[in-house]
Design an enzyme around this catalytic site. Structure first.
Site, short mmCIF file in Angstrom:
data_model
loop_
_atom_site.label_atom_id
_atom_site.label_comp_id
_atom_site.label_asym_id
_atom_site.label_seq_id
_atom_site.Cartn_x
_atom_site.Cartn_y
_atom_site.Cartn_z
N LYS A 1 -4.68 -4.56 43.52
CA LYS A 1 -4.13 -3.40 43.10
C LYS A 1 -5.16 -2.29 42.48
CE LYS A 1 -2.57 -4.31 38.85
NZ LYS A 1 -4.07 -3.70 38.17
N THR A 2 -6.41 -2.99 41.90
CA THR A 2 -7.20 -2.24 41.32
C THR A 2 -8.12 -1.63 42.54
OG1 THR A 2 -7.51 -3.60 39.39
CG2 THR A 2 -9.42 -2.15 39.51
N ASP B 1 -1.89 3.17 36.40
CA ASP B 1 -2.00 1.67 36.65
C ASP B 1 -0.95 0.59 35.78
OD1 ASP B 1 -2.86 -0.92 37.64
OD2 ASP B 1 -4.60 -0.80 35.98
N GLU B 2 -0.54 -0.30 36.38
CA GLU B 2 0.09 -1.29 35.28
C GLU B 2 1.61 -0.32 35.00
OE1 GLU B 2 0.00 -4.46 35.35
OE2 GLU B 2 -2.35 -4.75 35.30
N GLN C 1 6.01 -8.49 37.01
CA GLN C 1 4.99 -8.78 35.75
C GLN C 1 5.47 -8.07 34.71
OE1 GLN C 1 0.79 -9.75 37.26
NE2 GLN C 1 1.53 -8.81 39.12
N ARG D 1 -2.11 -16.77 37.84
CA ARG D 1 -3.44 -16.67 37.46
C ARG D 1 -4.09 -17.55 38.33
NH1 ARG D 1 -3.26 -12.16 36.78
NH2 ARG D 1 -0.90 -12.47 37.62
#
Length: 746
Positions: A32-33, A219-220, A250, A608
């Protein structure tokens, strides 16, 4: 750079799309980043967009700084001045520093943090005739937070519609806003609320920012709340681009306002909207993703996607059950030690112990300490939240803004100046009569008649003198801010107060914390040479829990909420029992929405892990639920197949002295029959406590107990090591079952 070569097919499509409105659904570990930073680099490097025309919004300062660094590395030869990558709050703080004057507010306002809010509300409570610990204080804080999350100020609420405790909380809200505004302070929620108010009421200001940002990236996006989305909607027009990245699976912050329907329904507001799904995971093994996908597929409110990975491994996902939390913690500690000892290249920082609630950490902390394994706990008292640090920052804030009454109240008697409650009441009354803030009145004390004792007045005048000298030095900007502030704290006796009021170890730690704060100022100014001290204080106020993580080699203990966005080679998801994960509140509410959020939280926990995922739970007595713990329903929903492994005790390292602890290891088998049943051939007995020390008695409900003092009685409940006995002459008593004064009849 070759974008097509450095990105996979879906990433490349997301980075290079020319569509105006884009929704990028980025699964866990899908880059994503990377996509966001490459998108910014593509806009500037290929499409020729000016950096100042781009605004990227993230949810933590840590991620914002990482994105900036990545973009600078991707475009080393470009002038990127004006590129804005920040959090919502940082963006709004920057807008307000330039525009809040239209509301008649000064631009040197101070930003309150949660502790400042609580202190002000408690001060109001005392003036209203309550005690600081009364329930009305907590209710008022909750009410104020909820209303502001909705974007409401007192003027937006009809008092006639309020009843009961809400009416009392509203009174607090009105006074809170009054005092905060008199001190020229804003809290975190105000930053967004006031920015929206300006945009809604001053068209020329709104148009300036609409015209400035041709591209808005978020983002997010799944964690966006309604008021944040309102801000974005004001900035987004028919002629600029909106690019949102997130994962509905998420969304784990609905309890603080996140609305996952925003990302799911954004296509209804912005048309035509292009959706691109990133579903190749670069983090976890196939075994980890198999159970994560299986679990999250049980949710109904989501966008269908299945993560896949090309990372193969023979490491299975493991699940262990224990008869007590002590055994569970012992196993985790020994497992970490064994993995570390077997492979010297493994670092302690490669391990994470994740739990649903921070209350679960104690046993694991104790066991790590006993094994001399270094660890850190996130979610405890953060650096900027420590008392001595907050005291120093209160002084610093007053140097910038003398109207900050909350900061003055915090430090008026630290170091001690004999400023008791009665003296402070006199002081407040005199300041109010002159229409001055507390610090403004201190500056005037030498010129007025005051009923304060001469000693107190002298010390306050000395403080004013030192503050004036320090303000002059800061204004002149001839000396390093850090050295000026260090000298100021020494002159007012701050360091000596730490020495006088703390034990040796605490004194040493407190002094180190202040020295670290001074060094923090020094480092910030070194890396932000165009900034001023006011901006440094603003930066502190905007920091989040993840911004404080360091790179030292320690095992990581944290809640799943804190772990969001992080990754570790080895992840232990512990206390995975019903009532803990999913938590009791979600189960008691019984709503689909709450259970689906708990499932998303478990999905985040699982994903994670990079190489190894180990899930543990225990069937011991749980004081929160009042009974023995049972396995989480998510075990079945993740379609884990249970198979008992031989060699019980050695596998766990949590062996009782009789060698009777049953240990289970459960492996995921993709070809199992799918019934997900728990098969335990040696199930822990209910309502029984086994005691290895003391009197050695195993108690069950119905046993007759004999106590040397209380006499004879019947065991009515067994709660872990505690038994409840209904004595014939003494009534019900709760006792330690192993106590030597107890014996069992028959």
């Amino acid at each position: 750079m070759d974008f097509e070569k450095e990105l996979n097919e879906k990433q490349y499509e997301a980075v290079t799309s020319k569509d105006q409105y884009l929704r990028i659904i980025a699964g866990a570990g899908s880059g994503k980043t990377r996509v966001l930073t490459y998108r910014i680099a593509y806009l500037i490097g290929v499409l020729g967009v000016f950096p100042h025309e781009i605004m990227a919004i993230t949810f933590t300062n840590k991620v914002a700084n990482e994105m900036k660094e990545r973009v600078f590395k991707l475009l080393p030869d470009r002038d990127l001045r004006g590129l804005q990558i920040s959090t919502f709050h940082s963006f709004c703080a920057r807008v307000l520093r330039s525009e809040i004057h239209v509301l008649g507010y000064p631009t040197n306002f101070v930003i309150f943090d949660d502790d400042d809010q609580e202190k002000l509300v408690k001060s109001i409570a005392v003036d209203f005739g309550y005690r600081k610990g009364d329930s009305e204080v907590k209710e008022a804080l909750s009410y104020i937070g909820f209303q502001k999350m909705l974007g409401k100020l007192p003027a937006d609420i009809n008092e006639k519609d309020l009843h009961g405790s809400n009416k009392i909380s509203y009174r607090f809200f009105v006074e809170y806003e009054k005092r905060k505004n008199e001190s020229y302070c804003l809290d975190f929620d105000d930053l967004i609320i006031y920015t929206i108010r300006i945009f809604e009421n001053y068209d020329e200001v709104l148009r300036k920012y609409q015209n400035r940002f041709a591209h808005i990236l978020v983002d997010e996006f799944q964690d966006t709340n309604d008021i944040q989305f309102k801000l974005l909607s004001l900035l987004t027009t028919s002629y600029n681009s909106l690019y949102v990245v997130g994962d509905p699976d998420q969304t784990i912050y609905t309890w603080r306002g996140a609305n996952h329907r925003i990302i799911l329904d954004i296509d209804k507001r912005y048309k035509p909207l292009t959706t691109i799904i990133l579903n190749q995971n670069y983090r976890s093994t196939r075994h980890i993703l198999d159970i994560a996908n299986c679990l999250i597929n049980k949710n109904e409110e989501r966008m269908k996607k299945d993560l896949f990975t090309k990372i193969e491994s023979n490491e299975k996902v493991e699940l262990y059950s224990f008869v007590s939390s002590d055994y569970e913690a012992s196993f985790v500690g020994k497992k970490i030690a064994d993995i570390k000892n077997a492979d010297p290249t493994v670092n302690y920082s490669d391990f994470a112990i994740l739990y649903r609630s921070s209350s679960s950490s104690l046993k694991f902390e104790n066991n790590l300490v006993s094994r001399r394994i270094p660890y850190r706990v996130y979610g405890g008292v953060k650096f900027y939240g420590r008392k001595e640090v907050k005291d120093a920052l209160a002084y610093f804030r007053l140097l910038i803004n003398p109207k900050d009454n909350v900061s003055f109240e915090r430090i008026c008697n630290y170091p001690r100046r004999g400023f008791g409650e009665s003296s402070f009441e006199i002081f407040k009354s005199e300041a109010k009569e002159l229409g001055l803030s507390y610090m403004e009145y201190v500056y005037k004390l030498g010129e007025v008649d005051s009923a304060l004792k001469a000693g107190i007045k002298l010390k306050l005048c000395e403080l004013a003198s030192e503050m004036n000298k320090t303000i002059a030095k800061l204004t002149e900007n001839l000396e390093a801010y850090s050295e000026v502030l260090d000298g100021f704290l020494k002159k007012i006796g701050f360091f000596q107060a730490l020495v006088d009021e703390n034990d040796d170890d605490e004194e040493d730690e407190a002094v180190k914390n202040i020295n670290e704060l001074i060094d923090d100022v020094r480092s910030y100014m070194k890396t932000h040479q165009d900034s001023n001290f006011e901006e440094y204080l603003q930066n502190i106020s905007l920091l989040t829990s993840q911004d404080e993580m360091d790179g030292s080699d320690k095992v990581n203990l944290m809640t799943v909420h804190t772990a969001k966005g992080l990754e570790f080679k080895y992840v232990f998801v512990v206390n995975f029992s019903q009532g803990s994960f999913p938590n009791a509140r979600a189960l008691n509410e019984g709503t689909k929405a709450r259970l689906e959020e708990e499932r998303r939280l478990a999905y985040v926990a699982f994903t994670r892990a990079k190489e190894k995922l180990i899930i543990t739970y225990n069937t011991g007595f749980n004081y929160s639920s009042g009974g023995d713990a049972t396995p989480s329903q998510f075990i079945k929903e993740a379609n884990l197949n249970y198979s008992i492994v031989s060699g019980t005790n050695a596998a766990a390292g949590g062996i009782d002295r009789r060698g009777k602890m049953p240990i289970y290891q459960y492996n995921f088998n993709k070809n199992n029959n799918g019934n997900g049943r728990v098969t335990q051939t040696t199930a822990p007995r209910k309502s029984v406590v086994e005691v290895s020390g003391g009197n050695g008695i195993k108690w069950s409900v119905g046993d007759t107990a004999i106590h040397k003092i209380f006499g004879e009685g019947t065991v009515t409940a067994v709660q872990g090591d505690i038994i409840e006995v209904d004595f014939v002459t003494q009534g019900k008593k709760k006792l330690l079952g192993s106590h030597k004064t107890l014996s069992k009849k028959g």
